[in-house]
Design a protein around this motif. Structure first.
Motif, mmCIF file in Angstrom:
data_model
loop_
_atom_site.group_PDB
_atom_site.id
_atom_site.type_symbol
_atom_site.label_atom_id
_atom_site.label_comp_id
_atom_site.label_asym_id
_atom_site.label_seq_id
_atom_site.Cartn_x
_atom_site.Cartn_y
_atom_site.Cartn_z
ATOM 1 N N GLY A 1 39.141 40.445 35.216
ATOM 2 C CA GLY A 1 39.058 40.434 37.036
ATOM 3 C C GLY A 1 37.880 40.170 37.160
ATOM 4 N N ASP B 1 35.185 39.851 42.705
ATOM 5 C CA ASP B 1 35.707 39.797 44.311
ATOM 6 C C ASP B 1 37.744 40.525 44.784
ATOM 7 O OD1 ASP B 1 33.575 38.565 45.843
ATOM 8 O OD2 ASP B 1 33.863 36.832 45.286
ATOM 9 N N ASN C 1 39.986 38.850 42.212
ATOM 10 C CA ASN C 1 40.758 38.012 41.798
ATOM 11 C C ASN C 1 41.231 38.584 40.077
ATOM 12 O OD1 ASN C 1 40.319 35.967 43.864
ATOM 13 N ND2 ASN C 1 38.242 35.471 43.190
ATOM 14 N N ALA D 1 31.588 37.914 40.210
ATOM 15 C CA ALA D 1 32.561 36.753 41.214
ATOM 16 C C ALA D 1 32.323 34.872 40.589
ATOM 17 C CB ALA D 1 32.302 36.596 42.791
ATOM 18 N N PRO E 1 39.032 29.147 38.360
ATOM 19 C CA PRO E 1 39.995 29.247 40.105
ATOM 20 C C PRO E 1 41.598 29.047 38.988
ATOM 21 C CG PRO E 1 37.844 28.131 40.276
ATOM 22 C CD PRO E 1 38.226 28.494 39.085
ATOM 23 N N ILE F 1 43.977 32.078 37.658
ATOM 24 C CA ILE F 1 43.527 33.085 38.156
ATOM 25 C C ILE F 1 45.308 33.259 39.248
ATOM 26 C CG2 ILE F 1 43.131 34.129 41.323
ATOM 27 C CD1 ILE F 1 40.516 33.005 39.909
ATOM 28 N N THR G 1 46.540 36.541 40.647
ATOM 29 C CA THR G 1 46.206 37.109 42.145
ATOM 30 C C THR G 1 45.440 36.852 42.911
ATOM 31 O OG1 THR G 1 47.566 39.317 41.262
ATOM 32 C CG2 THR G 1 46.299 39.754 43.002
ATOM 33 N N PRO G 2 45.516 36.137 44.070
ATOM 34 C CA PRO G 2 43.745 36.277 44.183
ATOM 35 C C PRO G 2 43.187 37.060 45.671
ATOM 36 C CG PRO G 2 45.568 34.974 45.235
ATOM 37 C CD PRO G 2 46.478 35.590 44.485
ATOM 38 N N GLY G 3 42.076 37.462 45.119
ATOM 39 C CA GLY G 3 41.302 38.580 45.855
ATOM 40 C C GLY G 3 41.589 39.338 46.921
#
Length: 230
Positions: free
Chosen positions: A159, A162, A164, A195, A200, A203, A205-207
């Motif tokens: 993670g 942020d 993510n 971060a 990208p 990822i 789960t978006p933050g």
């Protein structure tokens, strides 16, 4: 918004008795071990736990069950936990068993902001007792409500600050959909990076869904059922 916290105890500082919590994991994979240990240490009680399974006697949610901290268990599979069985049969624990696909979809509906889903699973069984049934194109479906959880507690492989998250393999079974669903989502990760360091495209789960994140430690890589040749 600063999302990083010092550890599990800090992450659950406002989690109190009677909370409804989602706990990620599948079998013994992707279990938020550090946060569960913090819940045991804090001694919060009368919890309602939503999880695919109830861990085993000495691991995962089994640790909360052993300390009688869980009032109600909402699960799909609970066959590996003797203490769970004892509490169920003695009437000490309230239990709601749900088909696994229904459990997953009710989590997902909560994350999507949907109040309910319709599913054919459970039609004609005890699962359907007292629930609304609607017919679509000649087939009956049960209405199941989305979960309403105070906290979602998940565990990811990596993670960033942020919030993510990237999960590894089987840990993706319930963690991502639960991460979307909590009013407050707490994520513990094996590796926390600044971060911008995560790809990208990787990822899961978006933050935007994660409120608190910390780097955990001491994770056990358990095998639920070990079968070897003679």
């Amino acid at each position: 918004m600063k999302k990083t916290v010092t550890g599990a105890s800090d992450a659950i500082h406002d989690l109190s008795d009677g909370a409804v919590i989602m706990l990620g994991g599948f079998g013994l994979c992707g279990i938020p071990e550090n946060t569960i240990a913090a819940l045991v240490k804090k001694g919060v009680r009368d919890l309602t736990c939503i999880s695919n399974n109830a861990g085993v006697d000495d691991f995962g949610i089994g640790l909360l069950l052993r300390q009688k901290q869980v009032r109600k268990m909402i699960s799909s599979y609970v066959g590996e936990n003797a203490e769970f069985e004892r509490q169920l049969l003695s009437g000490e624990l309230e239990v709601e068993l749900i088909p696994q696909g229904t459990l997953a979809t009710r989590c997902m509906a909560s994350g999507y902001g949907m109040p309910a889903i319709f599913t054919p699973a459970g039609i004609g069984t005890e699962i359907a007792t007292g629930k609304e049934v609607r017919n679509f194109n000649g087939k009956d479906y049960l209405m199941e409500l989305a979960f309403d959880s105070d906290y979602a507690i998940v565990k990811a492989w990596k993670g960033d600050t942020d919030g993510n998250l990237i999960y590894k393999a089987t840990a993706r079974n319930f963690n991502p959909m639960m991460a979307m669903a909590g009013k407050i989502t707490i994520a513990e990760v094996e590796e926390l990076v600044p971060a911008g360091e995560l790809d990208p495209d990787m990822i899961h789960t978006p933050g935007i869904y994660v409120h608190r994140i910390f780097q955990g430690s001491g994770y056990e890589k358990r095998i639920e059922q070990r079968t070897v040749s003679s």
